[in-house]
Design an enzyme around this catalytic site. Structure first.
Site, mmCIF file in Angstrom:
data_model
loop_
_atom_site.group_PDB
_atom_site.id
_atom_site.type_symbol
_atom_site.label_atom_id
_atom_site.label_comp_id
_atom_site.label_asym_id
_atom_site.label_seq_id
_atom_site.Cartn_x
_atom_site.Cartn_y
_atom_site.Cartn_z
ATOM 1 N N LYS A 17 44.496 -66.208 29.627
ATOM 2 C CA LYS A 17 44.383 -65.227 30.705
ATOM 3 C C LYS A 17 44.566 -63.832 30.108
ATOM 4 O O LYS A 17 45.432 -63.644 29.231
ATOM 5 C CB LYS A 17 45.467 -65.523 31.751
ATOM 6 C CG LYS A 17 45.399 -64.675 33.008
ATOM 7 C CD LYS A 17 46.441 -65.138 34.038
ATOM 8 C CE LYS A 17 46.369 -64.349 35.333
ATOM 9 N NZ LYS A 17 47.343 -64.833 36.351
ATOM 10 N N SER A 40 45.705 -65.759 41.081
ATOM 11 C CA SER A 40 45.048 -64.764 40.268
ATOM 12 C C SER A 40 44.420 -65.300 38.983
ATOM 13 O O SER A 40 43.593 -64.620 38.379
ATOM 14 C CB SER A 40 46.046 -63.665 39.898
ATOM 15 O OG SER A 40 47.053 -64.166 39.044
ATOM 16 N N SER A 65 49.686 -68.343 41.489
ATOM 17 C CA SER A 65 48.492 -67.960 40.727
ATOM 18 C C SER A 65 48.015 -68.958 39.676
ATOM 19 O O SER A 65 46.937 -68.780 39.112
ATOM 20 C CB SER A 65 48.714 -66.606 40.045
ATOM 21 O OG SER A 65 48.604 -65.572 40.979
#
Lengths: 484, 95
Positions: free
Chosen positions: A76, A151, A175
């Site tokens: 990420k 997210s 997330s």
């Protein structure tokens, strides 16, 4: 080869069936082919990937390989990676080449894993649909008119489309788990403090925690064996031994006591999702588990409390972006005030500004007790609910999200509706507990995730509980048609 | 709990965020809605509850007061928008 789990890839690399350079080539090709449609990567680090793969192949030949040596993964874009653009999906950091490496990514690098690139996400991890990214929305591989969740939307989209066999994510209010659920993957949020936050761009420091996004619980265990552990550079890291997360996967679960919180099955839960969760719980009963209804009475307070704690901590953390030392600076500032306000006004997107405004408001003079202190007290009540529940049961189960993946744009204009899509995940962050989402079936062709919540530092048991289910079912091995 | 335009202007100033005039009404709506959600907290009696700052109620770890990091000024300043002689440059602050 692209649909194999990292456990299988690790074995194939060891037996010489495939080399890391070959695997890296395969996944980079798939990224080239599919990323333009899915938009799941912000940066693809091809040159670094090939260098790491070549080094991994030497290590495999030399016989000193770790389990993930040569296995390609994606990170990420919230983790600082030295010499590589680290944006947090914000215009503010569009020009930011991290000058140091996060502990989490350094551990993967040292284990010999090959970083394919940095994945898209909601800006500064603030969002539940991956629509707040400066680099554009990410698409769900199961239906590209729908969101992947957020997210960690880029990470789940990449793994679900088999552009990477595993990825890292972070989870502040759901997330990792909510996007894993919406894309049919296994995602684990560890206990707060289990994985180092050093070098992970901070959103809400008392809630943020990194974890793995994989096909199976077995794979998540391999990732946790690398990620978990004490780090003196993270002041909230917990000094506690790290177990071998793969060791107990096959333990029997006869007599396992599962608690079903009645608050997680009430109004607002989609019928199709409820049916899938009921069936998953029945499967556990067939495996020998015992089910009991429990109550977490303060559940409804989790979202309101979160929207005080998280924005308050976010507004504090994001005050470091001042246009002076790094990040975006506005053109031609008239004075220092103009430099600060325009750099921040231009650098942050709408949702981030909204949360900074809420956070600043609740922390402003005269409001601290009514908001932040009150929220911290309710946080205690929410934790106490779980503590009481774990005196009666071993794990808690329920839906990860109230619905399947929603359409792009469907909730984008209504922050409160969007916030409520995290209703079942947020309380876990408030309490700091570990929880996983595992694929449990489909409703109208879209994946549904089963959330399994464990007691503090019980990740090993959670993965065992998930693994036994995955031995009996194959929901976690389903691949969207276009990407088979 | 609802906020008005003057609240938005004041909070934006505190947060050092430039907000376009035209966007203020939307902030009024959004923040009022979010604070409406947050308002549910006030229905709960928390008189004797100890606030929770850390999920494990851990205390801050201390370390010996020793230098452990090396100076990497040039490396870090390479990221800055404007530097000179090792200093970060900003518009003139004192007349």
């Amino acid at each position: 080869m692209h649909t194999k789990t990292i456990s299988q890839l690790s074995a194939a690399l060891r037996s010489g069936e495939v080399s890391s350079v070959e695997l890296t080539t395969l996944f980079l090709e798939r990224i080239k082919q599919h990323n333009p449609a899915l938009n799941c990567f912000i940066s693809v680090t091809e040159a670094q990937a090939f260098a790491a793969a070549a080094a991994a192949d030497l290590r495999l030949k030399a016989g000193n390989a770790a389990p993930l040596t040569g296995v390609p993964i994606a990170h990420k874009d919230i983790f600082c990676t030295e010499g590589v653009k680290t944006t947090c999906a914000s215009k503010m950091l569009d020009n930011f080449i991290a000058p140091y490496e996060s502990t989490c990514t350094a551990k993967f690098r040292d284990a010999g894993a090959v970083m394919l690139g940095k994945t898209n996400m909601d800006e500064f991890a603030m969002g539940s649909s991956n629509e707040t990214s400066y680099y554009g929305a990410v698409k769900n591989p199961w239906d590209q008119a729908r969101v992947p969740g957020g997210s960690s939307g880029g990470s789940v989209s990449a793994v679900a489309a088999r552009l990477a066999p595993a990825a890292t994510g972070t989870d502040t209010g759901g997330s990792i788990r909510q996007p894993a659920a919406l894309c049919g993957l296994t995602g684990l949020k560890p206990t707060y403090g289990r994985v180092s936050r050093y070098g992970m761009v901070a959103f809400a420091s008392s809630l943020d925690q990194a974890g793995p996004i994989t096909y199976s619980a077995e794979d998540a265990a391999l990732m946790m064996n690398v990620m978990a552990g004490f780090d003196e550079r993270d002041s909230t890291s917990v000094e506690r031994d790290v177990p071998d997360y793969s060791a107990n996967l096959d333990n029997g679960i006869e007599g396992l006591k599962i608690g079903l919180p009645k608050e997680y099955f009430g109004e607002g839960l989609d019928d199709g999702v409820a049916r899938v969760i009921d069936a998953a719980v029945k499967e556990y009963e067939a495996l020998g588990a015992v089910v009991k209804e429990i109550s977490l009475p303060n559940t409804a307070l989790a979202v309101p409390t979160y929207y005080v704690v998280a924005p308050a901590e976010c507004s504090t953390n994001l005050s470091r972006f001042d246009g002076v030392r790094f990040g975006h600076r506005c053109d031609d500032p008239q004075d220092l005030f103009d430099l600060y306000t325009r750099s921040r006004g231009e650098g942050f997107g709408a949702e981030v500004k909204r949360r900074i405004m809420i956070g600043t408001y609740v922390l402003s003079a005269g409001y601290y007790d009514a908001y932040y202190l009150k929220a911290q007290k309710i946080r205690r009540l929410i934790s106490e609910d779980f503590r009481a529940a774990f005196e009666e049961v071993d794990v808690i189960m329920g839906p990860t999200a109230p619905s399947t993946a929603f359409k792009l744009g469907e909730k984008a204009d209504d922050p409160v509706t969007m916030y409520l899509s995290d209703i079942y995940t947020i309380a876990v962050n408030m309490a700091g507990l570990p929880a996983a989402s595992i694929p449990a079936g489909f409703a109208d062709g879209l994946p549904v995730g089963l959330q399994v919540i464990g007691n503090y530092f019980d990740e090993s048991h959670l993965l065992n509980v998930a693994h036994k289910y995955q031995q009996a079912t194959d929901w976690h091995l389903q691949v969207p048609k276009e990407f088979q | 709990m609802s906020v008005d335009q003057s609240d938005i202007t004041k909070v934006a100033l505190l947060a050092r965020l430039k907000i376009d005039e035209a966007d203020v009404p939307q902030y009024v709506d959004n923040l009022s809605n979010i604070l409406g959600l947050v308002e549910q907290m006030s229905e709960v009696n928390t008189d004797d509850v100890v606030p929770m700052a850390h999920p494990l109620d851990a205390a801050q770890r201390l370390r010996a007061d020793e230098v452990t990091e090396t100076n990497q000024r040039d490396k870090f300043q390479a990221l800055a928008p404007q530097v000179e002689s090792g200093l970060y440059l900003v518009p003139k602050v004192i007349e």
